[in-house]
Design a protein around this motif. Structure first.
Motif, PDB file in Angstrom:
ATOM      1  N   ARG A 169      43.449  39.940  33.685  1.00 56.94           N
ATOM      2  CA  ARG A 169      42.267  39.145  33.353  1.00 56.94           C
ATOM      3  C   ARG A 169      42.674  37.842  32.669  1.00 56.94           C
ATOM      4  O   ARG A 169      42.178  36.760  33.007  1.00 56.94           O
ATOM      5  CB  ARG A 169      41.340  39.965  32.455  1.00 56.94           C
ATOM      6  CG  ARG A 169      40.132  39.201  31.946  1.00 56.94           C
ATOM      7  CD  ARG A 169      39.213  40.094  31.133  1.00 56.94           C
ATOM      8  NE  ARG A 169      38.037  39.360  30.678  1.00 56.94           N
ATOM      9  CZ  ARG A 169      36.913  39.940  30.251  1.00 56.94           C
ATOM     10  NH1 ARG A 169      36.813  41.263  30.232  1.00 56.94           N
ATOM     11  NH2 ARG A 169      35.896  39.205  29.854  1.00 56.94           N
ATOM     12  N   ILE A 170      43.587  37.934  31.720  1.00 56.59           N
ATOM     13  CA  ILE A 170      44.030  36.737  31.008  1.00 56.59           C
ATOM     14  C   ILE A 170      44.822  35.822  31.939  1.00 56.59           C
ATOM     15  O   ILE A 170      44.615  34.596  31.961  1.00 56.59           O
ATOM     16  CB  ILE A 170      44.878  37.134  29.785  1.00 56.59           C
ATOM     17  CG1 ILE A 170      43.991  37.831  28.753  1.00 56.59           C
ATOM     18  CG2 ILE A 170      45.561  35.917  29.173  1.00 56.59           C
ATOM     19  CD1 ILE A 170      44.762  38.463  27.607  1.00 56.59           C
ATOM     20  N   GLY A 171      45.732  36.401  32.732  1.00 59.36           N
ATOM     21  CA  GLY A 171      46.514  35.586  33.646  1.00 59.36           C
ATOM     22  C   GLY A 171      45.662  34.846  34.654  1.00 59.36           C
ATOM     23  O   GLY A 171      45.906  33.673  34.958  1.00 59.36           O
ATOM     24  N   ARG A 172      44.651  35.527  35.176  1.00 58.82           N
ATOM     25  CA  ARG A 172      43.729  34.876  36.115  1.00 58.82           C
ATOM     26  C   ARG A 172      43.034  33.693  35.452  1.00 58.82           C
ATOM     27  O   ARG A 172      42.890  32.619  36.054  1.00 58.82           O
ATOM     28  CB  ARG A 172      42.706  35.901  36.596  1.00 58.82           C
ATOM     29  CG  ARG A 172      41.658  35.341  37.572  1.00 58.82           C
ATOM     30  CD  ARG A 172      40.741  36.469  38.019  1.00 58.82           C
ATOM     31  NE  ARG A 172      40.070  37.084  36.885  1.00 58.82           N
ATOM     32  CZ  ARG A 172      39.670  38.369  36.859  1.00 58.82           C
ATOM     33  NH1 ARG A 172      39.909  39.167  37.886  1.00 58.82           N
ATOM     34  NH2 ARG A 172      39.055  38.851  35.798  1.00 58.82           N
TER      35      ARG A 172
ATOM     36  N   GLN B 136      44.122  41.657  44.320  1.00 60.39           N
ATOM     37  CA  GLN B 136      42.708  41.262  44.311  1.00 60.39           C
ATOM     38  C   GLN B 136      42.372  40.465  43.054  1.00 60.39           C
ATOM     39  O   GLN B 136      41.569  39.531  43.087  1.00 60.39           O
ATOM     40  CB  GLN B 136      41.822  42.496  44.403  1.00 60.39           C
ATOM     41  CG  GLN B 136      41.969  43.278  45.693  1.00 60.39           C
ATOM     42  CD  GLN B 136      41.206  44.593  45.658  1.00 60.39           C
ATOM     43  OE1 GLN B 136      40.231  44.743  44.919  1.00 60.39           O
ATOM     44  NE2 GLN B 136      41.658  45.562  46.450  1.00 60.39           N
ATOM     45  N   ALA B 137      43.003  40.834  41.951  1.00 62.14           N
ATOM     46  CA  ALA B 137      42.706  40.165  40.677  1.00 62.14           C
ATOM     47  C   ALA B 137      43.213  38.734  40.642  1.00 62.14           C
ATOM     48  O   ALA B 137      42.566  37.852  40.067  1.00 62.14           O
ATOM     49  CB  ALA B 137      43.298  40.965  39.519  1.00 62.14           C
ATOM     50  N   LEU B 138      44.375  38.480  41.249  1.00 63.21           N
ATOM     51  CA  LEU B 138      45.049  37.194  41.048  1.00 63.21           C
ATOM     52  C   LEU B 138      45.021  36.243  42.233  1.00 63.21           C
ATOM     53  O   LEU B 138      45.214  35.036  42.052  1.00 63.21           O
ATOM     54  CB  LEU B 138      46.522  37.433  40.671  1.00 63.21           C
ATOM     55  CG  LEU B 138      46.821  38.048  39.305  1.00 63.21           C
ATOM     56  CD1 LEU B 138      48.325  38.149  39.109  1.00 63.21           C
ATOM     57  CD2 LEU B 138      46.197  37.253  38.176  1.00 63.21           C
ATOM     58  N   THR B 139      44.813  36.734  43.447  1.00 63.61           N
ATOM     59  CA  THR B 139      45.054  35.895  44.624  1.00 63.61           C
ATOM     60  C   THR B 139      44.236  34.613  44.627  1.00 63.61           C
ATOM     61  O   THR B 139      44.762  33.525  44.910  1.00 63.61           O
ATOM     62  CB  THR B 139      44.794  36.684  45.913  1.00 63.61           C
ATOM     63  OG1 THR B 139      45.767  37.737  46.003  1.00 63.61           O
ATOM     64  CG2 THR B 139      44.923  35.793  47.137  1.00 63.61           C
TER      65      THR B 139
END
Length: 420
Positions: free
Chosen positions: A272-275, A76-79
């Motif tokens: 959070r940072i990767g997104r 959910q965070a990255l898709t």
């Protein structure tokens, strides 16, 4: 089929033992890895990290407090950011882990204990983990197909898979050195050829941060059912310390990823940072152009100094000095001679290289991208102001000679990256 190389004796991280991790210092230009890439990105990733950390602190540490029990793989965070970055539209899954290495360590169990077919030379880690699980790694290089097109290579891989009872295929792309699997059409043909055998394909695309998003095999996940592409934020971005890796996998393969990969690996703060980094889009285009130009320049400098570097894989910021039949210790002697002239390189440990059983050490320098560092490199190798190659004037301790690979320096190429 190259056969069954010996089990790697150590993981790649062991190659850093005894290697200076310090930045450039008086008398030594550190080209063991790239330290000057961030300045050539189209956006400041470190400023983004600082902003995210400041927002996290100002907001009462919401990510630190969030255990993400209802999003244990970070999907959910990255898709949304992953889809936008690669131009995807469904038909795939996204799963996060604590870096590329930990993800690969767990994916080595895909397919039980049957052999793994490796299609490129790789870091030694994946075959080492396989061997420790009593699982054989066989090597079949697509270059062995001898001029076959993509479909022909796919047929050869399927035949090798069938002959050896393998159920998992592994490769790196771009590979350390130019390889047929750098061509997306070859990857797709292999995926289709082995689909009926229930085999999965795991691709380590750590290096693909140096290539445009459309290079990625992630763009094939809606067309193939058996593909797992693993990526991270270390190469090009310089964010290895965030410890975030992620898989983009075909929808049917995602279930297998979640079966073998432990949940809750990636911290909420790393997600959070990767997104945020992925949401910036393709910020590496100017870096790719700079790498292409500096690989060409560094190659000329090296040749002027009597070196004959081999080309690295597509987009990679390296000059390579692999061993050959006449100079099996070429990596060590080249690195020692460079060090005597104030340049620190690195012995890159590779497994499964054609013509070698087990691991092989390849001399490697990361080309300097910063103008001052590039000038230092040229001065230290005594090649300032010269535009011609004189192989007779080698620096002490380094043999000159023709480039045994007979290929160009990697300049030019599609999208300004160079294909080695």
């Amino acid at each position: 089929m190259t056969g069954l190389p010996t089990e790697p004796q150590a993981l790649a991280v062991e190659s850093y033992r005894g290697l200076s991790l310090d930045p450039d210092r008086a008398g030594m230009l550190n080209l063991a890895w790239t330290t000057d890439e961030a300045a050539f990105l189209a956006a400041d990733v470190f400023a983004l990290v600082a902003d995210e950390l400041a927002a996290e602190a100002a907001g009462g540490l919401p990510s630190v407090r969030d255990y993400r029990l209802q999003d244990p793989y970070g999907e959910q965070a990255l898709t949304a950011a992953v889809d936008a970055f690669f131009g995807l539209d469904g038909g795939h899954g996204v799963s996060a882990g604590a870096g590329v290495g930990p993800l690969l360590r767990e994916l080595v169990d895909l397919g039980g204990r049957s052999p793994i077919l490796t299609l490129s030379e790789t870091y030694p880690d994946f075959p080492a983990w396989a061997a420790r699980r009593a699982r054989a790694c066989l090597v079949w290089q697509p270059a062995d197909a001898g001029g076959e097109d993509a479909v022909g290579i796919g047929r050869h891989v399927a035949a090798a898979l069938r002959a050896h009872g393998a159920s998992l295929i592994f490769l790196e792309r771009p590979a350390l050195r130019p390889a047929p699997t750098d061509d997306l059409a070859v990857v797709e043909a292999i995926g289709r050829a082995v689909a009926g055998r229930g085999a999965h394909i795991v691709i380590d695309e750590s290096n693909a941060n140096y290539c445009p998003p459309e290079f990625s095999a992630a763009t094939l996940t809606s067309r193939l059912d058996n593909l797992i592409v693993v990526r991270g934020l270390s190469k090009a971005y310089g964010l290895g310390g965030v410890r975030l890796g992620y898989c983009v996998s075909s929808a049917p393969a995602t279930e297998q990823v979640c079966r073998w990969v432990a949940p809750l690996q990636a911290s909420s703060l790393a997600l959070r940072i990767g997104r945020g980094v992925l949401a910036m889009g393709d910020i590496a285009q100017p870096l790719r152009a700079r790498v292409s130009a500096q690989v060409g320049a560094a190659t000329r400098v090296a040749r002027q100094a009597g070196l004959a570097p081999a080309p690295a894989g597509r987009g990679l910021p390296y000059l390579l000095f692999p061993p050959d039949d006449d100079r099996p210790d070429r990596a060590e002697t080249t690195l020692r001679a460079l060090a005597e002239h104030g340049v620190q390189g690195k012995a890159h440990v590779s497994w499964g290289a054609r013509g070698h059983a087990g691991t092989v050490r390849i001399g490697r320098i990361s080309v300097p991208l910063d103008a001052d560092r590039a000038a230092q490199f040229a001065r230290r190798l005594g090649a300032v102001g010269s535009d011609t190659v004189d192989q007779a004037d080698g620096i002490d301790g380094i043999d000159g000679g023709e480039n045994a690979e007979g290929e160009d320096s990697g300049e030019g190429g599609e999208n300004g990256e160079g294909e080695g």
